[in-house]
Write an enzyme that holds these catalytic residues in place. Structure first.
Site, short mmCIF file in Angstrom:
data_model
loop_
_atom_site.label_atom_id
_atom_site.label_comp_id
_atom_site.label_asym_id
_atom_site.label_seq_id
_atom_site.Cartn_x
_atom_site.Cartn_y
_atom_site.Cartn_z
CD GLU A 304 5.39 -2.43 3.69
OE1 GLU A 304 4.87 -1.35 3.99
OE2 GLU A 304 4.95 -3.52 4.10
CB SER A 305 8.71 -7.79 1.22
OG SER A 305 9.44 -7.12 0.21
#
Length: 448
Positions: A304-305
């Site tokens: 995700e990040s």
């Protein structure tokens, strides 16, 4: 932009519709209480996201409908010719579908002032053909959607390069052909720069080789007899731009493009050593509380990040677990940028999704499908389950389910499904990369 309807803009609509201009069209819309809009079911126009209806064109036309004080009624069509036909025949009030305003199209319908400029780009695979101009396209396999401005431009270029050839597809849209290039089943295609930019976030191997056109204006199309509506739209666009809202919307969807999911083994291993220790206890705590392997949560967070607590996407999701505002509220967290809250919130959301799946789905398939839902939204998961059954596949097995998800981007499949278009290949890649990161993490930590 310039508007010629009423000085003072649409605020006068609620006061007097007869004060100026040809207001019959506006009057009819307000009396009926609805604005009928034809659009495309695609990521740059309209689609159902994690938290409901979204898309650049959808948000823009929704703001206009709200200013008019009427409901928005959407009609879906993928073919630009059909879209313009619905408007020309008066079956739709406006086409908000990412249409370029061309001379040929202006012979059929009215257009608003432009709200965004795009260029046509020739897109090939990063490790594939490397044309630098139209003459270099000769001999390559090129496909474009039918009745698009791409066909108009290629026809003009063919006058100078007669050997230039391409195939036109009446059913396939730009997004489908970009994916075909990405899969190396096609040498090159043509796409508007905004469409290409969005899709490069998910298919980073797509490479823009050269610009096929000068900048072209995107605009809304309206029936030829809707002068009053055209003036109202132009006045509203002026106001919307002056208030800074148009640029804010453009920035939200196209302002910056970050590719979070491009696999880099060396970078991952460096972050396991340098970044993961800051958050390992939080992943362990969340995993224990919600019954999820903490290393899997960590792998998902990296996908995700890249474990960046300040991460954000053009669509507004933020934090290590990249939560939307709606999801954050649903799981009861106050700050998406707070690592503990984000990790706890993401774990709770994943656990909730896993709990909403039918009991017939067992592990590990249950977790893989829940991860797919985290990425694409549960509505599209329900659609894919229905499609799997229709295809004679088992909707409870991930290896069958992952074969069906990509079909959600094809019109012949999604047009009869409740939640419509989805970039179905994305959740498949999402789950595959999380599993890859998970395996690498277990190896790096020497966890059995």
């Amino acid at each position: 932009m310039s508007g010629g309807w009423c000085a003072g803009g649409l605020l006068l609509l609620s006061v007097s519709l007869t004060a100026c201009g040809d207001d019959a069209y506006i009057t009819r819309i307000q009396e009926e209480g609805k604005l009928v809009v034809v659009t495309r079911n695609a990521p740059t126009t309209y689609y159902v996201g994690r938290d409901g209806d979204t898309g650049f064109e959808y948000e823009l036309i929704s703001a206009f409908a709200e200013e008019l004080g009427v409901e928005l009624e959407l009609v879906m069509s993928d073919n630009p010719g059909n879209i313009l036909g619905l408007v020309a025949e008066g079956e739709a009030d406006i086409a908000a579908a990412g249409l370029t305003r061309t001379k040929q199209r202006q012979d059929r319908v009215l257009f608003s002032d432009s709200y965004q400029d795009v260029t046509q780009q020739v897109v090939c695979h990063r490790r594939g053909a490397r044309p630098s101009g139209p003459e270099d396209l000769v001999g390559l396999s090129i496909e474009v959607p039918a009745e698009t401005s791409y066909v108009e431009q290629l026809n003009r270029l063919q006058e100078e390069t007669p050997e230039l050839a391409w195939e036109v597809h009446p059913e396939h849209n730009t997004e489908f052909l970009l994916e075909k290039v990405w899969k190396r089943k096609l040498d090159c295609t043509v796409g508007d720069s905004n469409i290409v930019a969005v899709n490069q976030r998910y298919m980073p191997e797509l490479s823009v080789r050269f610009e096929l056109s000068d900048p072209q204006p995107l605009a809304w199309a309206m029936p030829a007899n809707a002068d009053g509506l055209q003036d109202a739209v132009n006045d509203w666009l002026d106001q919307y731009e002056e208030e800074g809202q148009l640029q804010a919307l453009i920035n939200q969807y196209y302002g910056f493009i970050e590719v979070f999911d491009y696999v880099d083994t060396r970078a991952f291993r460096r972050k396991v050593e340098r970044v993961l220790p800051q958050y390992q206890k939080l992943f362990q705590e969340a995993g224990k509380q919600y019954g999820i392997d903490w290393t899997l949560l960590a792998a998902q967070a990296y996908q995700e990040s890249h474990w960046n607590r300040h991460a954000r996407s053009p669509t507004g999701v933020r934090g290590i677990m990249m939560l939307t505002q709606i999801t954050a509220k649903e799981v009861g967290i106050q700050s998406r940028l707070d690592p503990k809250q984000s990790i706890m919130g993401g774990a709770k959301y994943l656990a909730n999704l896993r709990g909403r799946l039918p009991e017939a789905i067992t592990e590990p398939d249950r977790t893989w499908i829940a991860l797919a839902a985290y990425n694409v939204g549960m509505g599209h998961i329900y659609d894919a389950r229905k499609l799997a059954r229709n295809q004679g596949k088992n909707p409870n097995l991930w290896h069958d389910f992952r074969d069906v998800l990509p079909l959600l981007s094809q019109k012949k499949y999604y047009e009869d499904l409740r939640y419509g278009y989805a970039r179905g290949s994305e959740p498949v890649r999402y789950v595959r990369r999380i599993r890859n990161y998970h395996d690498m993490l277990l190896q790096a930590l020497k966890v059995e």
